[in-house]
Scaffold this motif. Sequence first.
Motif, short mmCIF file in Angstrom:
data_model
loop_
_atom_site.label_atom_id
_atom_site.label_comp_id
_atom_site.label_asym_id
_atom_site.label_seq_id
_atom_site.Cartn_x
_atom_site.Cartn_y
_atom_site.Cartn_z
N LEU A 90 0.85 -1.19 0.00
CA LEU A 90 0.00 0.00 0.00
C LEU A 90 0.89 1.24 0.00
O LEU A 90 1.76 1.39 0.85
CB LEU A 90 -0.92 0.02 1.23
N ASP A 91 0.65 2.12 -0.98
CA ASP A 91 1.43 3.35 -1.12
C ASP A 91 0.57 4.54 -0.71
O ASP A 91 -0.55 4.72 -1.22
CB ASP A 91 1.90 3.53 -2.56
N LEU A 92 1.12 5.36 0.17
CA LEU A 92 0.42 6.55 0.66
C LEU A 92 1.26 7.79 0.38
O LEU A 92 2.45 7.70 0.10
CB LEU A 92 0.17 6.46 2.18
N ASN A 116 8.81 25.24 -1.76
CA ASN A 116 9.06 24.27 -0.70
C ASN A 116 8.44 22.92 -1.02
O ASN A 116 7.33 22.85 -1.55
CB ASN A 116 8.51 24.79 0.63
N ARG A 117 9.14 21.88 -0.69
CA ARG A 117 8.62 20.52 -0.87
C ARG A 117 8.24 19.97 0.50
O ARG A 117 9.06 19.99 1.42
CB ARG A 117 9.68 19.63 -1.52
N ASN A 118 7.03 19.49 0.62
CA ASN A 118 6.60 19.00 1.94
C ASN A 118 5.73 17.75 1.85
O ASN A 118 4.92 17.49 2.74
CB ASN A 118 5.86 20.10 2.71
N ILE A 119 5.89 16.97 0.79
CA ILE A 119 5.13 15.73 0.63
C ILE A 119 6.04 14.54 0.94
O ILE A 119 7.17 14.45 0.45
CB ILE A 119 4.56 15.59 -0.79
N ILE A 120 5.52 13.63 1.76
CA ILE A 120 6.23 12.40 2.11
C ILE A 120 5.50 11.22 1.49
O ILE A 120 4.27 11.17 1.51
CB ILE A 120 6.31 12.24 3.64
N PHE A 121 6.24 10.28 0.96
CA PHE A 121 5.68 9.08 0.34
C PHE A 121 5.97 7.88 1.24
O PHE A 121 7.11 7.66 1.64
CB PHE A 121 6.30 8.86 -1.05
N LEU A 122 4.93 7.11 1.53
CA LEU A 122 5.08 5.95 2.42
C LEU A 122 4.64 4.68 1.69
O LEU A 122 3.64 4.69 0.95
CB LEU A 122 4.24 6.11 3.68
N SER A 123 5.34 3.59 1.91
CA SER A 123 4.99 2.30 1.32
C SER A 123 5.02 1.22 2.40
O SER A 123 6.04 1.05 3.08
CB SER A 123 5.96 1.92 0.20
N PHE A 124 3.89 0.53 2.56
CA PHE A 124 3.80 -0.59 3.50
C PHE A 124 3.86 -1.89 2.71
O PHE A 124 3.15 -2.06 1.72
CB PHE A 124 2.47 -0.55 4.26
N GLY A 207 4.19 -2.79 13.02
CA GLY A 207 3.15 -3.80 13.02
C GLY A 207 3.68 -5.21 13.18
O GLY A 207 4.67 -5.46 13.87
N ASP A 208 3.02 -6.14 12.50
CA ASP A 208 3.38 -7.55 12.55
C ASP A 208 4.11 -7.93 11.27
O ASP A 208 3.50 -8.15 10.23
CB ASP A 208 2.10 -8.39 12.71
N ASP A 209 5.45 -7.96 11.36
CA ASP A 209 6.30 -8.29 10.21
C ASP A 209 6.02 -7.40 9.00
O ASP A 209 5.99 -7.86 7.85
CB ASP A 209 6.12 -9.76 9.80
N LEU A 210 5.85 -6.13 9.24
CA LEU A 210 5.57 -5.17 8.18
C LEU A 210 6.71 -4.18 8.08
O LEU A 210 7.28 -3.75 9.09
CB LEU A 210 4.26 -4.43 8.49
N SER A 211 7.07 -3.83 6.86
CA SER A 211 8.12 -2.84 6.63
C SER A 211 7.48 -1.56 6.08
O SER A 211 6.66 -1.61 5.17
CB SER A 211 9.14 -3.37 5.62
N LEU A 212 7.86 -0.43 6.65
CA LEU A 212 7.40 0.87 6.18
C LEU A 212 8.59 1.64 5.63
O LEU A 212 9.53 1.96 6.36
CB LEU A 212 6.74 1.66 7.32
N THR A 213 8.57 1.90 4.34
CA THR A 213 9.60 2.72 3.71
C THR A 213 9.01 4.10 3.47
O THR A 213 7.93 4.23 2.90
CB THR A 213 10.04 2.11 2.36
N TYR A 214 9.72 5.12 3.92
CA TYR A 214 9.23 6.47 3.63
C TYR A 214 10.31 7.29 2.94
O TYR A 214 11.48 7.22 3.27
CB TYR A 214 8.69 7.15 4.89
N ARG A 215 9.87 8.04 1.94
CA ARG A 215 10.77 8.91 1.17
C ARG A 215 10.40 10.36 1.45
O ARG A 215 9.22 10.70 1.52
CB ARG A 215 10.67 8.60 -0.32
N PHE A 216 11.40 11.20 1.56
CA PHE A 216 11.14 12.57 2.00
C PHE A 216 12.16 13.55 1.41
O PHE A 216 13.26 13.15 0.98
CB PHE A 216 11.18 12.63 3.53
#
Length: 243
Positions: A90-92, A116-124, A207-216
């Motif tokens: 899931l990408d947010l 200014n850049r202020n958006i963060i991208f998250l991937s679960f 969470g339970d064996d979950l990886s969260l990658t965030y780009r900023f």
Amino acid sequence: MKQAAIADGPELTVVDSMLMKRVFYAFAALALLSIVISLGGKWFGRSIAMAGYTDDATVREVVIGNNIITVPANFIRFEQARRDGIASRLDLYLRYPQMDGYSEASRDDFNHAGANRNIIFLSFEQQMMSRDMSGRFGPIYSALIVQPGIPGPGGTTVYGFNEKSGYLNEVLVVGKRGGKDPFVARCLSGPSAGESLAPCERDIHVGDDLSLTYRFPKEFLGDWQTLDAAIAAEAGRILKTGH
């Protein structure tokens, strides 16, 4: 002659009547088509203006492994993922520090209209490695960087990668955390960094064996402690496990 004229009369009347009906139907069809085009144009125009975004705040429940991510649709980056159900990833995206999704008020931020850049991208997604980026510093990254590093923003140290590392045009940003593994992020360097909306990347286990990658954006490195805490807190807010 008279009889012929009389005989022709009804036929001319029938022809005129049919012609009028055809004209009427043609105008009716044109009017209906005009309405359809008008409504379709408004919908299509809004679709173009949204550019793939949505301001729909309907909460969706997405299941990854033994985790349930409960998040508004306007946080979800891709249209096809804005639904309830099972997914492998899931990408947010969200604004920082507001930690909110797309809205009319935030349109310029999401369209990167300002300086200014202020958006963060998250991937679960489910974990592929036993250690997150901080945990990989000692056994992996420390052998791939060039010592000594140089002072970086927010009290960090920035290291270049050696030629055999495979991380071309990247640097490693490390921040010390007392009693814990260090904060670690990989960032693009050189021209690539200037062209990217979010050139820095970090992953954490949640969470339970979950990886969260965030780009900023690299500008956020100056306050990396607050940023990392905000991301972890947001993950805790939207994430529930099956336990």
